[in-house]
Design a protein around this motif. Structure first.
Motif, PDB file in Angstrom:
ATOM      1  N   ARG A   9       1.699   6.529  -5.762  1.00 33.74           N
ATOM      2  CA  ARG A   9       1.801   5.697  -6.961  1.00 33.74           C
ATOM      3  C   ARG A   9       1.939   4.206  -6.670  1.00 33.74           C
ATOM      4  NH1 ARG A   9       5.490  10.359  -9.570  1.00 33.74           N
ATOM      5  NH2 ARG A   9       7.116   9.465  -8.258  1.00 33.74           N
ATOM      6  N   SER A  10       1.999   3.860  -5.391  1.00 37.88           N
ATOM      7  CA  SER A  10       2.140   2.441  -5.029  1.00 37.88           C
ATOM      8  C   SER A  10       1.806   2.256  -3.553  1.00 37.88           C
ATOM      9  CB  SER A  10       3.584   1.976  -5.271  1.00 37.88           C
ATOM     10  OG  SER A  10       4.451   2.645  -4.362  1.00 37.88           O
ATOM     11  N   PRO A  11       1.535   1.010  -3.146  1.00 43.73           N
ATOM     12  CA  PRO A  11       1.320   0.769  -1.712  1.00 43.73           C
ATOM     13  C   PRO A  11       2.530   1.211  -0.893  1.00 43.73           C
ATOM     14  CG  PRO A  11       0.635  -1.148  -2.986  1.00 43.73           C
ATOM     15  CD  PRO A  11       1.301  -0.206  -3.942  1.00 43.73           C
ATOM     16  N   GLU A  13       4.580   3.665  -1.506  1.00 42.30           N
ATOM     17  CA  GLU A  13       4.545   5.124  -1.314  1.00 42.30           C
ATOM     18  C   GLU A  13       3.511   5.510  -0.260  1.00 42.30           C
ATOM     19  OE1 GLU A  13       6.314   7.222  -5.324  1.00 42.30           O
ATOM     20  OE2 GLU A  13       4.193   7.540  -4.835  1.00 42.30           O
ATOM     21  N   THR A  14       2.375   4.820  -0.261  1.00 42.13           N
ATOM     22  CA  THR A  14       1.356   5.125   0.757  1.00 42.13           C
ATOM     23  C   THR A  14       1.888   4.828   2.150  1.00 42.13           C
ATOM     24  OG1 THR A  14      -0.451   4.750  -0.792  1.00 42.13           O
ATOM     25  CG2 THR A  14      -0.971   4.533   1.538  1.00 42.13           C
ATOM     26  N   ARG A  15       2.678   3.745   2.279  1.00 41.70           N
ATOM     27  CA  ARG A  15       3.281   3.438   3.588  1.00 41.70           C
ATOM     28  C   ARG A  15       4.262   4.532   4.000  1.00 41.70           C
ATOM     29  NH1 ARG A  15       3.362  -1.803   1.514  1.00 41.70           N
ATOM     30  NH2 ARG A  15       1.688  -3.033   2.442  1.00 41.70           N
ATOM     31  N   ASP A  36     -13.379   4.443   0.013  1.00 38.22           N
ATOM     32  CA  ASP A  36     -14.017   3.150  -0.232  1.00 38.22           C
ATOM     33  C   ASP A  36     -13.128   1.971   0.164  1.00 38.22           C
ATOM     34  OD1 ASP A  36     -16.212   4.421  -1.236  1.00 38.22           O
ATOM     35  OD2 ASP A  36     -15.570   4.256  -3.334  1.00 38.22           O
ATOM     36  N   LEU A  37     -13.746   0.817   0.175  1.00 37.40           N
ATOM     37  CA  LEU A  37     -13.024  -0.428   0.401  1.00 37.40           C
ATOM     38  C   LEU A  37     -11.900  -0.536  -0.637  1.00 37.40           C
ATOM     39  CD1 LEU A  37     -14.048  -2.343   2.579  1.00 37.40           C
ATOM     40  CD2 LEU A  37     -15.037  -3.767   0.790  1.00 37.40           C
ATOM     41  N   GLY A  38     -10.705  -0.839  -0.182  1.00 42.47           N
ATOM     42  CA  GLY A  38      -9.573  -0.968  -1.105  1.00 42.47           C
ATOM     43  C   GLY A  38      -8.892   0.343  -1.443  1.00 42.47           C
ATOM     44  N   ALA A  39      -9.318   1.418  -0.799  1.00 44.43           N
ATOM     45  CA  ALA A  39      -8.717   2.725  -1.088  1.00 44.43           C
ATOM     46  C   ALA A  39      -7.298   2.821  -0.538  1.00 44.43           C
ATOM     47  CB  ALA A  39      -9.580   3.839  -0.504  1.00 44.43           C
ATOM     48  N   GLY A  40      -6.992   2.008   0.470  1.00 44.02           N
ATOM     49  CA  GLY A  40      -5.630   2.022   1.015  1.00 44.02           C
ATOM     50  C   GLY A  40      -5.538   2.515   2.447  1.00 44.02           C
ATOM     51  N   LYS A  41      -6.669   2.557   3.153  1.00 40.01           N
ATOM     52  CA  LYS A  41      -6.667   3.049   4.528  1.00 40.01           C
ATOM     53  C   LYS A  41      -5.783   2.183   5.421  1.00 40.01           C
ATOM     54  CE  LYS A  41     -11.243   2.705   4.786  1.00 40.01           C
ATOM     55  NZ  LYS A  41     -11.511   2.229   3.409  1.00 40.01           N
ATOM     56  N   THR A  42      -5.939   0.864   5.294  1.00 43.93           N
ATOM     57  CA  THR A  42      -5.148  -0.030   6.145  1.00 43.93           C
ATOM     58  C   THR A  42      -3.666   0.021   5.763  1.00 43.93           C
ATOM     59  OG1 THR A  42      -7.056  -1.459   6.540  1.00 43.93           O
ATOM     60  CG2 THR A  42      -4.901  -2.419   6.928  1.00 43.93           C
ATOM     61  N   VAL A  43      -3.380   0.128   4.467  1.00 45.21           N
ATOM     62  CA  VAL A  43      -1.980   0.247   4.030  1.00 45.21           C
ATOM     63  C   VAL A  43      -1.345   1.498   4.648  1.00 45.21           C
ATOM     64  CG1 VAL A  43      -0.502   0.664   2.018  1.00 45.21           C
ATOM     65  CG2 VAL A  43      -2.283  -1.084   1.907  1.00 45.21           C
ATOM     66  N   PHE A  44      -2.077   2.590   4.647  1.00 40.83           N
ATOM     67  CA  PHE A  44      -1.601   3.840   5.252  1.00 40.83           C
ATOM     68  C   PHE A  44      -1.290   3.624   6.744  1.00 40.83           C
ATOM     69  CE2 PHE A  44      -2.052   7.908   7.323  1.00 40.83           C
ATOM     70  CZ  PHE A  44      -1.557   8.843   6.422  1.00 40.83           C
ATOM     71  N   ALA A 133      -5.165   3.282 -13.568  1.00 44.92           N
ATOM     72  CA  ALA A 133      -4.918   3.954 -12.293  1.00 44.92           C
ATOM     73  C   ALA A 133      -4.911   2.954 -11.138  1.00 44.92           C
ATOM     74  CB  ALA A 133      -5.963   5.039 -12.065  1.00 44.92           C
ATOM     75  N   ASP A 134      -4.673   1.677 -11.452  1.00 49.62           N
ATOM     76  CA  ASP A 134      -4.766   0.632 -10.435  1.00 49.62           C
ATOM     77  C   ASP A 134      -3.987   0.936  -9.167  1.00 49.62           C
ATOM     78  OD1 ASP A 134      -6.383  -0.744 -12.044  1.00 49.62           O
ATOM     79  OD2 ASP A 134      -5.060  -2.482 -12.346  1.00 49.62           O
ATOM     80  N   ASP A 135      -2.781   1.449  -9.345  1.00 53.29           N
ATOM     81  CA  ASP A 135      -1.917   1.671  -8.188  1.00 53.29           C
ATOM     82  C   ASP A 135      -1.882   3.126  -7.730  1.00 53.29           C
ATOM     83  OD1 ASP A 135      -1.341  -0.967  -7.935  1.00 53.29           O
ATOM     84  OD2 ASP A 135       0.608  -0.869  -8.950  1.00 53.29           O
ATOM     85  N   LEU A 136      -2.700   3.960  -8.349  1.00 57.71           N
ATOM     86  CA  LEU A 136      -2.728   5.371  -7.944  1.00 57.71           C
ATOM     87  C   LEU A 136      -3.782   5.585  -6.858  1.00 57.71           C
ATOM     88  CD1 LEU A 136      -2.542   7.324 -11.345  1.00 57.71           C
ATOM     89  CD2 LEU A 136      -0.663   6.575  -9.865  1.00 57.71           C
ATOM     90  N   ARG A 137      -3.420   6.384  -5.875  1.00 56.68           N
ATOM     91  CA  ARG A 137      -4.385   6.762  -4.843  1.00 56.68           C
ATOM     92  C   ARG A 137      -4.222   8.245  -4.541  1.00 56.68           C
ATOM     93  NH1 ARG A 137      -5.291   2.256  -6.002  1.00 56.68           N
ATOM     94  NH2 ARG A 137      -5.926   0.502  -4.693  1.00 56.68           N
ATOM     95  N   ASP A 138      -5.291   9.000  -4.709  1.00 61.14           N
ATOM     96  CA  ASP A 138      -5.285  10.397  -4.269  1.00 61.14           C
ATOM     97  C   ASP A 138      -5.493  10.407  -2.759  1.00 61.14           C
ATOM     98  OD1 ASP A 138      -4.998  11.383  -6.846  1.00 61.14           O
ATOM     99  OD2 ASP A 138      -7.160  11.454  -7.199  1.00 61.14           O
TER     100      ASP A 138
HETATM  101  P1  ADP Z   1      -8.910  -0.196   2.818  1.00 58.84           P
HETATM  102  O1  ADP Z   1      -8.368  -0.362   4.192  1.00 58.84           O
HETATM  103  O2  ADP Z   1      -9.111   1.242   2.423  1.00 58.84           O
HETATM  104  O3  ADP Z   1     -10.145  -1.010   2.549  1.00 58.84           O
HETATM  105  P2  ADP Z   1      -6.530  -1.643   2.063  1.00 58.84           P
HETATM  106  O4  ADP Z   1      -5.421  -0.793   2.573  1.00 58.84           O
HETATM  107  O5  ADP Z   1      -6.895  -2.832   2.856  1.00 58.84           O
HETATM  108  O6  ADP Z   1      -7.806  -0.722   1.782  1.00 58.84           O
HETATM  109  O7  ADP Z   1      -6.210  -2.159   0.603  1.00 58.84           O
HETATM  110  C1  ADP Z   1      -5.677  -1.359  -0.412  1.00 58.84           C
HETATM  111  C2  ADP Z   1      -5.347  -2.269  -1.578  1.00 58.84           C
HETATM  112  O8  ADP Z   1      -4.972  -1.495  -2.714  1.00 58.84           O
HETATM  113  C3  ADP Z   1      -4.192  -3.198  -1.276  1.00 58.84           C
HETATM  114  O9  ADP Z   1      -4.429  -4.430  -1.894  1.00 58.84           O
HETATM  115  C4  ADP Z   1      -3.013  -2.492  -1.919  1.00 58.84           C
HETATM  116  O10 ADP Z   1      -1.990  -3.383  -2.323  1.00 58.84           O
HETATM  117  C5  ADP Z   1      -3.678  -1.863  -3.145  1.00 58.84           C
HETATM  118  N1  ADP Z   1      -2.986  -0.651  -3.607  1.00 58.84           N
HETATM  119  C6  ADP Z   1      -2.596  -0.421  -4.897  1.00 58.84           C
HETATM  120  N2  ADP Z   1      -2.021   0.763  -5.021  1.00 58.84           N
HETATM  121  C7  ADP Z   1      -2.035   1.342  -3.791  1.00 58.84           C
HETATM  122  C8  ADP Z   1      -1.575   2.590  -3.292  1.00 58.84           C
HETATM  123  N3  ADP Z   1      -0.999   3.511  -4.067  1.00 58.84           N
HETATM  124  N4  ADP Z   1      -1.753   2.830  -1.973  1.00 58.84           N
HETATM  125  C9  ADP Z   1      -2.361   1.925  -1.187  1.00 58.84           C
HETATM  126  N5  ADP Z   1      -2.826   0.736  -1.590  1.00 58.84           N
HETATM  127  C10 ADP Z   1      -2.659   0.434  -2.888  1.00 58.84           C
END
Ligand code: ADP
Ligand code: MG
Length: 199
Positions: A9-11, A13-15, A36-44, A133-138
């Motif tokens: 539900r948030s970056p 939570e993904t961390r 896709d780009l922005g899916a949250g791979k780097t955040v993970f 669903a801006d902050d949601l990531r499956d």
């Molecule tokens: P990728 O590496 O897949 O291209 P990034 O991790 O660089 O994606 O970026 C993910 C973006 O989505 C960040 O700006 C992050 O703040 C935002 N975001 C919003 N909600 C989430 C979430 N639940 N998990 C991860 N990132 C999220």
């Protein structure tokens, strides 16, 4: 082999979910992150690498391709998105990155699928198509090899505990669902049925 899925539900939570994988990793392990780009791979990866002891900033390797960290074990973080051809991946020496002494984290790993080892963990990330669903990531974990199924069990327990501790709503129910067929639609339906898709 069953896949395990959760909706973050948030970056943050993904961390936490990424960090929950850290205790079960050993040198030689390979994780392929897709979505896709922005899916949250780097955040993970940020959550995972921090939990492995990386103290500096963890940025996207998209432009430099390979980032190397010395932590509990050596970590190689690579993003193959910008490589245009298979040949470029081979030129980069991808096969040498599969190092028994290091943990390899590959963003867009499916692009180099045939070069991945037989056993690895696939992490599929996707922003749901719903409104708001801006902050949601499956996030779907697909184990490739039985040891990854066992590692995922441990990850799940840790993630449930940490997510629960970090959130206001105290529940003892697992946030994860199992999926025999980890297709997007199944996953979304399960999430809705589980009732944690509503924000
Ligand atoms: P990728 O590496 O897949 O291209 P990034 O991790 O660089 O994606 O970026 C993910 C973006 O989505 C960040 O700006 C992050 O703040 C935002 N975001 C919003 N909600 C989430 C979430 N639940 N998990 C991860 N990132 C999220
Ligand atoms: Mg990235």
């Amino acid at each position: 082999m069953k896949s395990l899925a959760i909706t973050s539900r948030s970056p943050e939570e993904t961390r936490i979910i990424g960090a929950s994988l850290a205790p079960v990793l050993l040198p030689g392990d390979v994780i392929s992150l897709n979505g896709d780009l922005g899916a949250g791979k780097t955040v993970f990866v940020q959550g995972l690498a921090a939990a492995l002891g990386v103290t500096g900033r963890i940025t996207s390797p998209a432009f430099t391709i390979v980032h190397e960290y010395e932590a509990r074990w050596p970590i190689l973080h690579i993003d193959v998105y910008r490589l245009n051809s298979y040949q470029e991946v081979l030129d980069l020496g991808f096969e040498e990155l599969i190092d028994p002494g290091a943990i390899l984290l590959v963003e867009w790993g499916e692009a180099v699928g045939p070069l991945l080892p037989r056993r690895y963990l696939e992490v599929l990330m996707r922003q749901p198509l719903e409104d708001d669903a801006d902050d949601l990531r499956d996030i779907t974990f697909r184990p490739r090899g039985p040891e990854w199924s066992r590692k995922l069990e441990a990850m799940r327990t840790t993630a449930d505990t940490l997510l629960d501790a970090a959130s206001a709503d105290m529940t003892s129910e697992s946030r994860f669902v199992y999926a025999d067929d980890p297709s997007a639609r199944d996953h979304m339906q399960q999430r809705k049925r589980a009732g944690n898709g509503e924000v």
